[in-house]
Design a protein around this motif. Structure first.
Motif, PDB file in Angstrom:
ATOM      1  N   SER A  16       0.818  -1.215   0.000  1.00 52.51           N
ATOM      2  CA  SER A  16       0.000   0.000   0.000  1.00 52.51           C
ATOM      3  C   SER A  16       0.853   1.268   0.000  1.00 52.51           C
ATOM      4  O   SER A  16       0.340   2.354  -0.249  1.00 52.51           O
ATOM      5  N   LEU A  18       3.402   1.632  -2.078  1.00 43.78           N
ATOM      6  CA  LEU A  18       4.058   1.708  -3.381  1.00 43.78           C
ATOM      7  C   LEU A  18       3.453   2.745  -4.333  1.00 43.78           C
ATOM      8  O   LEU A  18       4.172   3.302  -5.152  1.00 43.78           O
ATOM      9  N   LEU A  19       2.163   2.980  -4.244  1.00 44.91           N
ATOM     10  CA  LEU A  19       1.486   3.878  -5.173  1.00 44.91           C
ATOM     11  C   LEU A  19       0.739   4.967  -4.430  1.00 44.91           C
ATOM     12  O   LEU A  19       0.256   4.752  -3.320  1.00 44.91           O
ATOM     13  N   PRO A  20       0.580   6.132  -5.071  1.00 43.08           N
ATOM     14  CA  PRO A  20      -0.304   7.141  -4.477  1.00 43.08           C
ATOM     15  C   PRO A  20      -1.742   6.606  -4.493  1.00 43.08           C
ATOM     16  O   PRO A  20      -2.049   5.650  -5.205  1.00 43.08           O
ATOM     17  N   ASN A  21      -2.613   7.215  -3.769  1.00 43.27           N
ATOM     18  CA  ASN A  21      -4.019   6.802  -3.669  1.00 43.27           C
ATOM     19  C   ASN A  21      -4.151   5.364  -3.173  1.00 43.27           C
ATOM     20  O   ASN A  21      -5.028   4.629  -3.610  1.00 43.27           O
ATOM     21  N   SER A  22      -3.288   4.954  -2.274  1.00 42.78           N
ATOM     22  CA  SER A  22      -3.342   3.601  -1.751  1.00 42.78           C
ATOM     23  C   SER A  22      -3.513   3.636  -0.242  1.00 42.78           C
ATOM     24  O   SER A  22      -3.006   4.535   0.431  1.00 42.78           O
ATOM     25  N   CYS A  56      -9.155   4.937  -2.989  1.00 40.15           N
ATOM     26  CA  CYS A  56      -8.007   4.290  -3.637  1.00 40.15           C
ATOM     27  C   CYS A  56      -8.162   4.199  -5.148  1.00 40.15           C
ATOM     28  O   CYS A  56      -7.477   3.402  -5.791  1.00 40.15           O
ATOM     29  N   GLU A  58      -7.537   4.234  -8.759  1.00 41.88           N
ATOM     30  CA  GLU A  58      -6.258   4.158  -9.470  1.00 41.88           C
ATOM     31  C   GLU A  58      -5.072   3.867  -8.542  1.00 41.88           C
ATOM     32  O   GLU A  58      -3.941   4.233  -8.817  1.00 41.88           O
ATOM     33  N   GLY A  59      -5.365   3.210  -7.433  1.00 44.37           N
ATOM     34  CA  GLY A  59      -4.317   2.841  -6.492  1.00 44.37           C
ATOM     35  C   GLY A  59      -4.544   1.429  -5.978  1.00 44.37           C
ATOM     36  O   GLY A  59      -5.189   0.603  -6.625  1.00 44.37           O
ATOM     37  N   ILE A  60      -4.021   1.170  -4.796  1.00 46.06           N
ATOM     38  CA  ILE A  60      -4.126  -0.147  -4.173  1.00 46.06           C
ATOM     39  C   ILE A  60      -4.887  -0.016  -2.862  1.00 46.06           C
ATOM     40  O   ILE A  60      -4.574   0.853  -2.046  1.00 46.06           O
ATOM     41  N   SER A 100      -6.972  -1.712  -7.369  1.00 49.83           N
ATOM     42  CA  SER A 100      -6.444  -3.072  -7.227  1.00 49.83           C
ATOM     43  C   SER A 100      -6.621  -3.472  -5.769  1.00 49.83           C
ATOM     44  O   SER A 100      -6.161  -2.772  -4.866  1.00 49.83           O
TER      45      SER A 100
END
Length: 182
Positions: A16, A18-22, A56, A58-60, A100
């Motif tokens: 969580s 690793l990417l923005p919006n996660s 989230c 476009e994130g995880i 995701s």
């Protein structure tokens, strides 16, 4: 999915980050509305609050203890359509949830039973389980020698950490108190 104590939570927390919006959430403390969306009414009117899956976009969304979520059927729409539909208190809308989903779950009986099928080992419906693209099993294979080495390492790390904390605390105490501790 896997046996307790194998680092599933740590893996989700890392993923969580690793990417923005996660986000990382726990099934122990989140409701279906907390995952999707909630409509609340107060003296100022009615408002719509996005849940974790919408936040989230476009994130995880890493969901730990997935098997503890009381009603996971609301996730079907997110997994299929990548949206969350809301029709409550006069608010009707569809929110994007292109997310995701990474989830972890523990076996029903505490340990994975190899003689049972996956669906018989966990408390997740077949409908939800079929929405996941990949399912990994983390199984603890008991090994007394290896378990002893790992546990001794953990104990030693904790001892060193405690020693360092004690030294820091002692160095911050007034001299009179420090002398009485020695």
């Amino acid at each position: 999915m896997g046996d307790p104590g194998l680092g599933k939570s740590q893996l989700l927390k890392f993923a969580s980050s690793l990417l923005p919006n996660s986000l990382y959430v726990s099934g122990n403390s989140i409701s279906t509305n907390g995952l999707t969306a909630i409509v609340s009414t107060d003296r100022d009117g009615t408002s719509l609050e996005a849940g974790a899956l919408v936040l989230c976009d476009e994130g995880i969304c890493a969901i730990d203890e997935f098997d503890k979520i009381a009603d996971s059927s609301a996730l079907l729409e997110v997994a299929e359509q990548q949206t969350v539909s809301v029709a409550k208190s006069g608010i009707v809308c569809q929110l994007r949830a292109r997310v995701s989903i990474l989830a972890s779950a523990n076996p029903k009986s505490g340990m994975f039973e190899k003689n049972k099928r996956l669906k018989d080992n966990i408390k997740i419906s077949n409908a939800i389980l079929s929405r996941f693209d990949m399912i990994f099993l983390l199984i603890d294979l008991p090994n007394e020698k290896n378990d002893r080495v790992v546990s001794e390492h953990i104990v030693n790390v904790l001892r060193i950490t405690q020693y360092r904390c004690d030294m820091v605390l002692r160095s911050q105490l007034p001299v009179k108190i420090r002398l009485s501790l020695l």
